[in-house]
Design an enzyme around this catalytic site. Structure first.
Site, short mmCIF file in Angstrom:
data_model
loop_
_atom_site.label_atom_id
_atom_site.label_comp_id
_atom_site.label_asym_id
_atom_site.label_seq_id
_atom_site.Cartn_x
_atom_site.Cartn_y
_atom_site.Cartn_z
N GLU A 25 11.78 20.32 -32.03
CA GLU A 25 10.81 21.38 -32.29
C GLU A 25 9.85 20.92 -33.38
OE1 GLU A 25 10.24 24.46 -30.77
OE2 GLU A 25 8.50 23.98 -31.99
N LEU A 80 -3.98 16.62 -46.29
CA LEU A 80 -4.59 15.96 -47.44
C LEU A 80 -4.89 16.99 -48.53
CD1 LEU A 80 -7.00 13.37 -45.74
CD2 LEU A 80 -4.80 12.92 -46.85
N CYS A 114 12.53 22.08 -43.86
CA CYS A 114 12.50 20.86 -43.05
C CYS A 114 12.24 19.58 -43.82
CB CYS A 114 11.48 21.02 -41.93
SG CYS A 114 12.01 22.27 -40.74
N LYS A 156 14.99 18.25 -46.36
CA LYS A 156 16.26 17.83 -45.74
C LYS A 156 16.04 16.68 -44.74
CE LYS A 156 16.83 21.07 -41.88
NZ LYS A 156 16.67 20.10 -40.79
N LYS A 178 5.36 28.15 -48.57
CA LYS A 178 3.94 28.00 -48.23
C LYS A 178 3.45 29.36 -47.75
CE LYS A 178 4.52 26.67 -43.43
NZ LYS A 178 4.16 25.78 -42.38
N ARG A 229 13.34 28.88 -48.74
CA ARG A 229 14.27 27.75 -48.83
C ARG A 229 13.53 26.53 -49.36
NH1 ARG A 229 16.81 28.05 -42.84
NH2 ARG A 229 14.60 28.29 -42.35
P1 NAD Z 1 18.06 29.11 -39.48
O1 NAD Z 1 19.10 28.89 -40.51
O2 NAD Z 1 16.91 30.03 -39.76
O3 NAD Z 1 18.75 29.67 -38.15
C1 NAD Z 1 19.92 29.13 -37.59
C2 NAD Z 1 20.69 30.27 -36.93
O4 NAD Z 1 21.77 29.71 -36.18
C3 NAD Z 1 21.32 31.26 -37.91
O5 NAD Z 1 20.88 32.57 -37.60
C4 NAD Z 1 22.84 31.10 -37.67
O6 NAD Z 1 23.55 32.30 -37.85
C5 NAD Z 1 22.86 30.63 -36.24
N1 NAD Z 1 24.09 29.93 -35.86
C6 NAD Z 1 24.72 28.92 -36.49
N2 NAD Z 1 25.80 28.54 -35.80
C7 NAD Z 1 25.86 29.32 -34.69
C8 NAD Z 1 26.74 29.41 -33.58
N3 NAD Z 1 27.80 28.61 -33.45
N4 NAD Z 1 26.50 30.34 -32.63
C9 NAD Z 1 25.44 31.16 -32.74
N5 NAD Z 1 24.55 31.12 -33.76
C10 NAD Z 1 24.76 30.21 -34.72
O7 NAD Z 1 17.52 27.68 -39.07
P2 NAD Z 1 16.05 27.30 -38.53
O8 NAD Z 1 15.07 27.24 -39.61
O9 NAD Z 1 15.75 28.13 -37.32
O10 NAD Z 1 16.31 25.79 -38.05
C11 NAD Z 1 17.11 25.49 -36.92
C12 NAD Z 1 16.96 24.01 -36.59
O11 NAD Z 1 15.60 23.74 -36.21
C13 NAD Z 1 17.25 23.07 -37.76
O12 NAD Z 1 17.84 21.91 -37.27
C14 NAD Z 1 15.88 22.77 -38.30
O13 NAD Z 1 15.84 21.53 -38.97
C15 NAD Z 1 15.06 22.72 -37.04
N6 NAD Z 1 13.64 22.99 -37.23
C16 NAD Z 1 13.25 23.99 -38.08
C17 NAD Z 1 11.90 24.26 -38.24
C18 NAD Z 1 11.44 25.34 -39.18
O14 NAD Z 1 10.22 25.43 -39.40
N7 NAD Z 1 12.34 26.15 -39.75
C19 NAD Z 1 10.93 23.53 -37.53
C20 NAD Z 1 11.36 22.55 -36.65
C21 NAD Z 1 12.72 22.29 -36.52
#
Ligand code: NAD
Length: 433
Positions: free
Chosen positions: A151, A252, A262, A265, A322, A329
Site C-alpha cells: 500500500e 522538498l 510508516c 519504522k 502531519k 504515532r
Molecule cells: P493500524 O494499527 O491502524 O491498524 C491495524 C489494525 O489491525 C488494528 O485495528 C488491529 O486491531 C487489527 N488487527 C491486528 N491483528 C488482527 C487480527 N489478527 N485480526 C483482525 N484484526 C487485527 O495500522 P495501519 O496504519 O492501518 O497499518 C497497517 C499496515 O499497513 C502496516 O504494515 C503499515 O506499515 C502499512 N501501511 C500503513 C500506511 C499508513 O499510512 N498508515 C501506509 C501504507 C502502508
C-alpha cells in the site's frame, strides 16, 4: 468480487470502503471489538478526508460490513487482504510479524475454495513465503495463493490516493493469483500502471520507496540547516532543485523531521534487513540518525526563542504527525512537545483533529486549547509544528494580542514571514537566516 479485509486501521478501513465503492462486497474484520462496534454503529474510528461520505453510502447500500469474526469475513471471500499492523520490535527495530502470522494462522482454517491472500501490510522480504507456509500447515487441503500488494497511500489523502494511485504493485508468483488481482484492479487498468513482479521484489519495492522518501526529507532538512547558516533561502533552493525533472519537486519541504507510523519504522526495518543480509545501507542508517537528532534540534530552536525566560509558556499549533490526519504515532510535534516539557517549559496545544490522540500520549502534561487562538493566551512564543491548512489563515493581529510576547517559531512554513515581520513579530522560519 467478495473481499475480506483483515484490520480496520488507517489502511484497512479506507481500502475496504474504497473497494466497496468500486462495487465489491466487502467484509472488514478486526479483533478490536470497540472499533467494530463503533463501525457497526455507523461511527468512523479514524479521520480521513472524504472517508465519511463513502463509508455512510456503502454501509447503507450494504456493500460493506464489519465483524470480529474471521470466519464470517474469510469463508466466502475470493480475496482476503491483510492490513494488520507491523510495528517495530522495541529492541531490534525489525518489523514485528506477530500480527501477520497470527492473522494468517487464524484465517487459514476458514479458506473454502480457491482464495487469494493479499498482504497489504508493509512486510519484510520473504514474508509471503512464511505466510504461505503457515496457511498450508494449518489447512493442508486449502486452495490458495499468497500475493504481495503493498500500500502506498498517504495518510490524510487515503481516499484520494485509493482512487488515484501513482502505481499498483502486484507481487504474484503465479498467473492464477495475478489474474484475480487483475480483476480486482480492473477499474484502474486504463489510467494506472499496474506492475506485476516477483513477490519478493514487491515486498522490497515498498521499503525501498519509503526509505528513499525519508532520505529525501532528511536531505532537504540538512539543506535547510545549511541555508540558515549561509544566508541562502531554502524555499528558493528547493524550487530551483525541483525544476530538475530528475529530482522532482515533491518532498522538498523542510520541516521538523519525518514521523508517522510508516517512515520511522520502515527505515529502521530496512536498515535491519540490510544488516541481516550483510549489506551496507549506510545512507538509510545516516537518515535514521539525522532524523532522530532533528527533533532535539527543533525543540532547541523553540527554546532559543524564549531563552531568557525560566519555565517559558509555549503555545503549540499541531500535534498530528502531519496535516490532514488525526494520527499522532511517531509525530515530530509530540516528540518536540515531550522534549520541551522535559526542559521545564509549560505547553498548551491545539490541533484540529488530533486532540484525542494527543491526549492518549501526553495525558495531563499539557493544556489542551479549544481553538487556534485560545492556545496562544499568555504564551511566550507560538510554535507551529504541524502543517494544517487552516493555520495558514491565522489572524496575526489577534494572535499578537493574545501572546505575552510576539514571537513565532514556524517549523512548517505556515506563517508568511514578511507579513509577520511587518506585524511586529519576531519570527524564526526554517531554512532562512
Ligand atoms: P493500524 O494499527 O491502524 O491498524 C491495524 C489494525 O489491525 C488494528 O485495528 C488491529 O486491531 C487489527 N488487527 C491486528 N491483528 C488482527 C487480527 N489478527 N485480526 C483482525 N484484526 C487485527 O495500522 P495501519 O496504519 O492501518 O497499518 C497497517 C499496515 O499497513 C502496516 O504494515 C503499515 O506499515 C502499512 N501501511 C500503513 C500506511 C499508513 O499510512 N498508515 C501506509 C501504507 C502502508
Amino acid at each position: 468480487m467478495k473481499i475480506g479485509v483483515v484490520g480496520t486501521g488507517y489502511v484497512g478501513l479506507p481500502t475496504g470502503v474504497g473497494l466497496a465503492e468500486l462495487g465489491n462486497e466487502v467484509i472488514c474484520i478486526d479483533k478490536d471489538e470497540s472499533k467494530i462496534s463503533s463501525l457497526k454503529a455507523g461511527k468512523l474510528t479514524i479521520f480521513e478526508d472524504g472517508l465519511e461520505d463513502l463509508f455512510v453510502k456503502n454501509v447503507q447500500n450494504g456493500r460493506i460490513r464489519f465483524t470480529t469474526s474471521m470466519q464470517e469475513g474469510v469463508e466466502q471471500a475470493d480475496i482476503v487482504i491483510l492490513a494488520v499492523g507491523t510495528p517495530p520490535n522495541p529492541i531490534t527495530k525489525e518489523a514485528d510479524m506477530k500480527y501477520i502470522h497470527a492473522a494468517a494462522k487464524e484465517l487459514a482454517q476458514y479458506i473454502r475454495g480457491y482464495t487469494v491472500v493479499a498482504v497489504k501490510s508493509t512486510v519484510p522480504v520473504n514474508t509471503g513465503d512464511s505466510v504461505e507456509k503457515i496457511i498450508a500447515e494449518q489447512n493442508p487441503k486449502g486452495e490458495f495463493d499468497v500475493v504481495s500488494l503493498p500500500e502506498f497511500l498517504r495518510e490524510g489523502f487515503a481516499i484520494h490516493d485509493f482512487f488515484n494511485p501513482d502505481r499498483i504493485i502486484v507481487g504474484a508468483n503465479n498467473a492464477r493469483a495475478a489474474q484475480i488481482i487483475a480483476k480486482l484492479y480492473e477499474p484502474f487498468a486504463a489510467k494506472t500502471k499496474i506492475l506485476y513482479v516477483h513477490r519478493r521484489s514487491s515486498e522490497t519495492i515498498k521499503y525501498a520507496s519509503n526509505a528513499f522518501l525519508a532520505m529525501k526529507i532528511q536531505y532537504i532538512n540538512e539543506m535547510a540547516d545549511f541555508c540558515e547558516k549561509s544566508g541562502a533561502d531554502i524555499y528558493e533552493v528547493a524550487q530551483g532543485m525541483g525544476l530538475d525533472s530528475r529530482i522532482g519537486n515533491k518532498f522538498l519541504n523542510p520541516g521538523p523531521g519525518y514521523g508517522g507510523f510508516c517512515f520511522p519504522k520502515d527505515t529502521n526495518a530496512m536498515a535491519y534487513m540490510g544488516r541481516a543480509f550483510g549489506v551496507d545501507l549506510s545512507l538509510i542508517e545516516a537518515t535514521i540518525c539525522g532524523n532522530d537528532k532533528r527533533k532535539v534540534n527543533m525543540a532547541d530552536r523553540v527554546l532559543q526563542a524564549v531563552k531568557d525566560i525560566s519555565a517559558p509558556k509555549i503555545a503549540v499549533l499541531g500535534a498530528a504527525f502531519k496535516g490532514g490526519t488525526d494520527d499522532c504515532r511517531e509525530s515530530p510535534a509530540i516528540q518536540i512537545i515531550q522534549i520541551l516539557l522535559e526542559k521545564g517549559a509549560k505547553v498548551s496545544v491545539y490541533d484540529p483533529q488530533a486532540m484525542d490522540n494527543a491526549r492518549k500520549i501526553l495525558g495531563d502534561a499539557v493544556v489542551y486549547a479549544p481553538d487556534m487562538y485560545t492556545v496562544a493566551k499568555d504564551a511566550d512564543v507560538l510554535a507551529v509544528l504541524t502543517e494544517w491548512e487552516n493555520f495558514k489563515t491565522l489572524d496575526l493581529q489577534k494572535i499578537k494580542a493574545l501572546l505575552k510576547t510576539p514571537k513565532i517559531v514556524d517549523l512548517r512554513h505556515i506563517v508568511n514571514r514578511e507579513t509577520a515581520l511587518a506585524a511586529g513579530f519576531e519570527i524564526f522560519s526554517l531554512g532562512i537566516k
